[in-house]
Design an enzyme around this catalytic site. Structure first.
Site, PDB file in Angstrom:
ATOM      1  N   HIS A 144       0.822  -1.211   0.000  1.00 39.30           N
ATOM      2  CA  HIS A 144       0.000   0.000   0.000  1.00 39.30           C
ATOM      3  C   HIS A 144       0.858   1.264   0.000  1.00 39.30           C
ATOM      4  CE1 HIS A 144      -3.344  -2.656   1.079  1.00 39.30           C
ATOM      5  NE2 HIS A 144      -4.149  -1.656   0.737  1.00 39.30           N
ATOM      6  N   LYS A 148      -0.967   5.033   4.612  1.00 35.99           N
ATOM      7  CA  LYS A 148      -1.956   4.125   5.220  1.00 35.99           C
ATOM      8  C   LYS A 148      -1.709   4.005   6.723  1.00 35.99           C
ATOM      9  CE  LYS A 148      -4.130  -0.386   4.691  1.00 35.99           C
ATOM     10  NZ  LYS A 148      -5.440   0.203   5.014  1.00 35.99           N
TER      11      LYS A 148
END
Ligand SMILES: NC(=O)C1=CN([C@@H]2O[C@H](COP(=O)(O)OP(=O)(O)OC[C@H]3O[C@@H](n4cnc5c(N)ncnc54)[C@H](OP(=O)(O)O)[C@@H]3O)[C@@H](O)[C@H]2O)C=CC1
Ligand SMILES: O=C(O)C1=N[C@H](C(=O)O)C[C@H](O)C1
Length: 258
Positions: A144, A148
């Protein structure tokens, strides 16, 4: 004809968005405004008064906020009779049980919680669940963007739970692993007996690989969200369907009837 098909531009679904200035929330605001069968009635972010959602007569609230905020938001929605579509992560079995309790006195109300609204991610999870019983070993890698907040991703945790449960149902024992010495963290986290590894890099959006190993072969199932627009068809589908799905639904696969 479904209820969703009844709702058009002359009677659009009234939607409020929580986390409206965030990466996902801003896209949801645009998607709701652009769709002929939905209309945005409230956009609320941290520091705003979420009573605006009720005052505006929202039928459905969409929550993309933070794992620390989502339970309070959800209780607020249920208490005020507003259906909820939730993409925020952080849902444990205990949290899900709590939401079910809140819904018990509200039999007409629907809550949809989905770890991932992208079609390919939902399919990848289902394919992984199907493959799980055929391989002695499985590990999950999620990758990711560097902003995040949580690790592992909600999607990876959900995938590992599905694979782990399918392995247990098939009577598979622990995956073979001769490791006797490791730096802490080198073998990742363990969810339902399945190793999960998290990568964070600028430039990434949301990606997942589910790797299976067997006799002389491996199988890799990979999904890539290259843009947050990938989540929007699923979010809109959730908004339309939650009105006719009383109780708690976990996972978009139930709406898609996969
Ligand atoms: N299910 C799915 O398909 C997807 C799920 N997600 C999940 O969605 C969540 C949000 O992700 P993302 O948009 O990237 O995060 P962002 O940090 O970009 O956005 C979250 C927004 O919510 C705001 N916020 C925090 N608390 C509250 C609150 N109590 N009420 C209203 N707004 C609040 C934040 O404000 P502030 O910054 O001031 O705190 C921020 O603007 C994460 O849990 C992520 O994992 C993400 C993508 C897809
Ligand atoms: O924070 C994100 O970006 C994402 N969060 C969800 C998750 O944790 O699984 C869904 C997707 O992976 C994007």
């Amino acid at each position: 004809m479904t209820e969703a098909a009844d709702r058009g531009h002359d009677n659009p679904i009234r939607v409020g968005v929580l986390g409206a200035r965030g990466r996902m929330g801003a896209q949801v605001v645009q998607a709701v405004e652009s769709s002929p069968d939905t209309t945005l009635v409230a956009a609320v972010d941290a520091g705003d008064d979420r009573a605006g959602i009720v005052d505006a007569g929202a039928e459905v609230v969409v929550d993309f906020t933070h794992p620390d905020a989502v339970m309070d938001n959800l209780r607020f929605a249920v208490t005020h009779g507003v259906h909820a579509v939730v993409g925020t992560t952080g849902f444990t079995d205990e949290r899900l049980a709590t939401v079910r309790e809140w819904l018990t006195p509200e039999p007409g109300l629907g809550v949809l919680i989905a770890p991932n609204f992208a079609l390919g991610a939902v399919l990848a999870m289902r394919f992984a669940e199907q493959a799980a019983r055929f391989y002695p070993a499985c590990e999950v890698i999620e990758l990711h963007h560097d902003r995040k907040a949580d690790a592992p991703s909600g999607t990876a945790a959900h995938t590992a739970r599905l694979v782990g449960r399918a392995r247990a149902a098939a009577g598979l024992g622990p995956a073979p692993d001769a490791t006797t010495s490791e730096l802490p963290g080198a073998r990742g986290a363990t969810v339902e007996g399945v190793r999960v590894h998290s990568v964070r890099l600028p430039g990434l959006v949301a990606h997942e690989e589910i790797l299976f190993g067997g006799t002389g072969e491996t199988l890799t199932i990979r999904h890539d969200s290259l843009d947050r627009s990938s989540f929007m068809p699923g979010v809109l589908l959730g908004v339309r369907s939650v009105l006719r799905r009383p109780g708690l639904t976990v996972g978009l696969e139930n709406v898609l009837e996969l």
